[in-house]
Design an enzyme around this catalytic site. Structure first.
Site, PDB file in Angstrom:
ATOM      1  N   ASP A  60      11.499  -9.087 -21.546  1.00 58.09           N
ATOM      2  CA  ASP A  60      10.424  -9.804 -20.851  1.00 58.09           C
ATOM      3  C   ASP A  60      10.745  -9.909 -19.364  1.00 58.09           C
ATOM      4  OD1 ASP A  60       8.417 -11.571 -20.014  1.00 58.09           O
ATOM      5  OD2 ASP A  60       8.449 -12.650 -21.913  1.00 58.09           O
ATOM      6  N   SER A  82       3.322 -18.463 -22.733  1.00 54.11           N
ATOM      7  CA  SER A  82       3.424 -18.335 -21.285  1.00 54.11           C
ATOM      8  C   SER A  82       3.029 -19.638 -20.598  1.00 54.11           C
ATOM      9  CB  SER A  82       2.584 -17.144 -20.818  1.00 54.11           C
ATOM     10  OG  SER A  82       2.896 -16.788 -19.493  1.00 54.11           O
ATOM     11  N   HIS A 141       6.757  -9.574 -22.808  1.00 52.48           N
ATOM     12  CA  HIS A 141       5.893 -10.753 -22.703  1.00 52.48           C
ATOM     13  C   HIS A 141       4.688 -10.717 -23.637  1.00 52.48           C
ATOM     14  CE1 HIS A 141       5.264 -14.373 -20.343  1.00 52.48           C
ATOM     15  NE2 HIS A 141       3.984 -14.092 -20.244  1.00 52.48           N
TER      16      HIS A 141
END
Length: 409
Positions: free
Chosen positions: A354, A184, A385
């Site tokens: 995601d 991320s 995610h």
């Protein structure tokens, strides 16, 4: 709409949304308590809290950035089976977490499911970083974390100072170029650094999980509403420099977001990160006990600007005059990802479910990179995610691919 605001906020942070909203050579590398005295006291060491009891050796390091932030790094030099720590036979790997979490986020599963421990057991020399403001890196040479000045930074500073400091520490300790894993925001800071020609002499290859760069297509309604709030008046009303997800004012702010009729806060995990396929309850429970961590409000505003502006640029100070003072131009400079050279082989792994690292945004990222032979791409249709670091099937689907990628470089 939410009967217990405190529990709601913990669930929100633990869900993975805050994984997104998810420096040059250090003057000296320090370990233990040999750092000069500054504001803040270190908590229980991460090695003792999560690693040693599982049968792994673990070393604690502290380094200071060139702007005075004292950062914590953990090293797992070998696996449970033992073997010589370090050396050319054990390539170093640096793990960089996302936002509103810290190095503990990699260690919430069992040893057979946690990436750092899997890497150590498979012959890698593992280093876990903790960025400024999180519990293990909440110290500064002169600034007090209780004061506003400590929190005057965004992910721009993570690119300039923290990431370079971590890489220099590992390189200096091992005398080897480093494999890098970012999840991320950990992928975003790496891409931004690579686009400016940083770290090519330190990083050997990089695996980016749920990569974040462009955010204009993210499908989480709550994420979009929060981003609009952070670049609007809601945050200025709070008057916060530190954004502590467990704080009273922040709790009120998040409850207000959930009053939006378009937002469903009852199934936060799905609403914020997409439909994660492969998490178990015990992992989520451990996450809620250990996360979230603080970040700067300015950092969240910067991320929200990326959503609003549909481009990847440095922090926008809100007026042409202020931007000119900081950058010499009325608009903040753009991170041009097309300038990333082929010096660092990349593996990008992303998921079809995601809601934060949306498929279209990742495809835009791939188009921007303009890399051919040195770019590998993995698409996992049913992953969202959080699956990429906490999924019970991540070892077979993701981590084995990452290790194979590193060994082939």
């Amino acid at each position: 709409m939410v009967s217990n605001g405190h529990n709601f906020l913990l669930d929100l942070a633990g869900s993975g949304f805050f994984l997104l909203i998810l420096v040059h050579l250090p003057r000296q590398a320090f370990s233990g308590r040999s750092l000069p005295l500054g504001f803040g006291q270190p908590p229980e060491a991460l090695c003792a809290a999560a690693i040693n009891s599982l049968g792994y050796k673990c070393q604690e390091f502290e380094v200071m950035t060139d702007d005075g932030y004292i950062l914590s790094v953990q090293r797992i030099p070998e696996g449970r089976a033992g073997g010589r720590g370090g050396g050319l036979d054990r390539p170093p790997v640096l793990l960089q977490h996302g936002v509103i979490v810290d190095g503990m986020s990699w260690l919430l599963n069992s040893p057979d499911e946690a990436l750092p421990l899997i890497l150590a057991d498979n012959g890698f020399d593992v280093w876990i970083s903790n960025t400024r403001g999180t519990r293990y890196s909440r110290r500064h040479l002169t600034l007090d974390p209780a004061k506003q000045e400590y929190w005057n930074w965004t992910w721009d500073e993570l690119v300039i100072h923290d990431l370079s400091t971590f890489a220099d520490l590992v390189f200096n300790q091992t005398a080897q170029k480093i494999h890098y894993v970012g999840h991320s925001l950990g992928s975003l800071v790496a891409l931004a650094a690579f686009s400016e020609g940083k770290l090519s002499d330190r990083i050997k290859s990089a695996a980016l999980l749920s990569p974040i760069a462009y955010l204009s297509h993210m499908t989480t309604v709550l994420g979009v509403v929060a981003a609009k709030a952070f670049v609007g008046e809601a945050v200025s009303i709070l008057g916060l420099s530190e954004f502590n997800p467990r704080g009273v004012q922040e709790e009120m702010f998040m409850k207000a977001l959930c009053d939006n009729p378009e937002v469903n806060c009852y199934d936060l995990l799905t609403a914020l990160t997409g439909n994660n396929c492969c998490l178990n309850k015990s992992t989520i429970d451990r996450a809620l006990k250990n996360e979230p961590q603080s970040t700067s409000t300015k950092n969240l505003i910067h991320l929200s600007q990326t959503v609003r502006d549909a481009k990847l640029s440095k922090y926008d100070y809100g007026s042409a005059q202020l931007n000119i003072e900081h950058y010499g131009a009325p608009d903040p400079p753009v991170y041009d990802l097309s300038k990333i050279s082929g010096d660092i082989p990349l593996l990008l792994s992303y998921g079809g479910r995601d809601a934060l690292s949306d498929v279209q945004d990742v495809e835009d990222l791939l188009d921007a990179l303009k890399l051919d032979k040195l770019l590998q791409v993995q698409y996992v249709k049913n992953y969202a995610h959080v699956d990429f670091i906490l999924g019970v099937t991540a070892k077979d689907l993701i981590f084995n691919r990452v290790m194979s990628f590193f060994r082939n470089q």
